[in-house]
Design a protein around this motif. Structure first.
Motif: not given
Length: 393
Positions: A228-240
């Motif tokens: 997984e590329d952590i750059g593809e996971w902004p905070d909003d995506r993680i929370w969703a």
């Protein structure tokens, strides 16, 4: 320099071993490659079994643990949009405690320094020699000077990537390994925890875990790809994603959002080497085994290893011979494989495997339903989660 036990690594295994040996009147020297701030400040997970809490308390390093630790008497398994509590204490009489590994390390370092035990940080070029003789030694460089530490025994507590296991001749060890086809994306957030107890969630989209570091710091994980590329996971995506995987049938999520302080991806693997000994070198903790974090066994297994090793060394120095040292690997491995089995079972029970097979999903839901509705199933999970008894020598 000369000492009775040379310890490579100042993680929980090495520090606790030195502490136990000091209480038994046995000398040791600890060599650590990293700096003291690095060792004390590296944030690691920390769920302590009842037995780990008991040994820290009984040896005088549990005061802050009892002031700041968060005792838990149950966990929640969430699946098919519903939560099911497993009453750990009600089923076993024991509980677990949230207390960061780095906090255990701080307490053990403070105890070590309080009685003047040798603890050397930022040690370079560590090598172990003559392991199959009665006179092993450790060479290293400290503060610009080459040194030799002569020992009766060497304890390799230097982790998975340390030098001790690699120093054992080829063909002596047999390695068992499983690499899982997924990883955990974890965050530390300045937000209240989702619950006062851990929530393990099984969802069609993948696993999720809601835990905490304190009453104001939440730690959350979601299943992701190993690459997984952590750059593809902004905070909003993680929370969703957390809300989706934790939601009940009415779409309500227990997750509280807040500023994300840390973010990272953790690989999932199982690893064991046998035996955990070569001559006068004894491996303990991550130097000998790795477990996936699902069962929360990593630090607890390291503690169990060094309890067995300290007991064997005490018998040796009291003139009772090598019997317990000879049995060390066999004794430790019995508990290690039981912990591996539990961690493997928890991992398989809760994660979505490649392909998202609908049949497998239904079987997982059926097993979760059985575990939560059966006293025997709940008790089996609870007994393993709070920690099995130490194996007899």
């Amino acid at each position: 320099m000369r000492t009775q036990v040379g310890i490579v690594g100042a993680g929980p295994a090495g520090l606790l071993l030195a502490h136990l040996l000091h209480r038994a009147g046995i000398e040791s020297v600890i060599l650590e490659a990293k700096s003291r701030p690095y060792v004390e400040e590296r944030i690691r997970a920390g769920l302590l079994e009842q037995g780990t809490v008991d040994i820290l308390t009984g040896t005088g390093v549990g005061d802050r643990l009892h002031r700041e630790g968060l005792p838990h008497e149950g966990i929640e398994l969430r699946f098919d949009g519903q939560g099911h509590r497993i009453p750990l204490t009600g089923l076993t009489g024991k509980r677990v405690t949230i207390y960061g590994q780095q906090e255990v390390v701080k307490d053990l370092i403070a105890a070590r320094l309080s009685h003047g035990g040798p603890l050397l940080f930022e040690v370079e070029a560590v090598e172990v020699h003559e392991l199959d003789s009665d006179y092993p030694r450790i060479t290293y460089r400290h503060e610009g000077r080459d040194q030799v530490l002569h020992c009766d025994v060497i304890a390799g507590c230097d982790g998975f990537h340390g030098v001790c296991r690699e120093a054992i001749p080829e063909g002596v060890l047999r390695a068992y390994e499983r690499v899982y086809p997924f990883a955990w994306l974890g965050i530390l957030a300045a937000a209240p925890p989702a619950s006062h107890e851990l929530i393990y969630a099984r969802h069609e989209r993948g696993f999720a875990l809601a835990t905490m570091r304190s009453n104001t710091l939440a730690r959350h994980y979601i299943q992701c790809r190993p690459d997984e590329d952590i750059g593809e996971w902004p905070d909003d995506r993680i929370w969703a994603e957390l809300h989706a995987r934790m939601a009940d049938r009415d779409g309500r999520s227990p997750i509280n959002e807040g500023p994300v302080l840390q973010k990272g991806v953790t690989a999932m693997r199982s690893f064991v080497v046998e035996p955990m000994r070569f001559g006068r070198l004894f491996l303990a903790g991550d130097a000998a085994h790795i477990v996936p974090p699902t069962g929360a066994k990593g630090m607890n297994l390291a503690v169990a290893d060094v309890i067995v090793l300290a007991r064997a060394l005490e018998a040796f120095y009291r003139g009772k011979g090598m019997a317990l040292l000879d049995a060390y690997s066999r004794t430790a491995l019995r508990r290690i494989w039981k912990a591996q089995r539990f961690s493997w079972w928890m991992t398989g029970l809760l994660h979505r495997f490649d392909g998202g097979d609908p049949f497998e999903h239904k079987v997982q839901l059926a097993e979760l339903d059985y575990v939560c509705s059966s006293d025997a199933g709940s008790r089996t999970l609870a007994e393993n989660y709070v920690g099995l008894p130490l194996e007899p020598g």
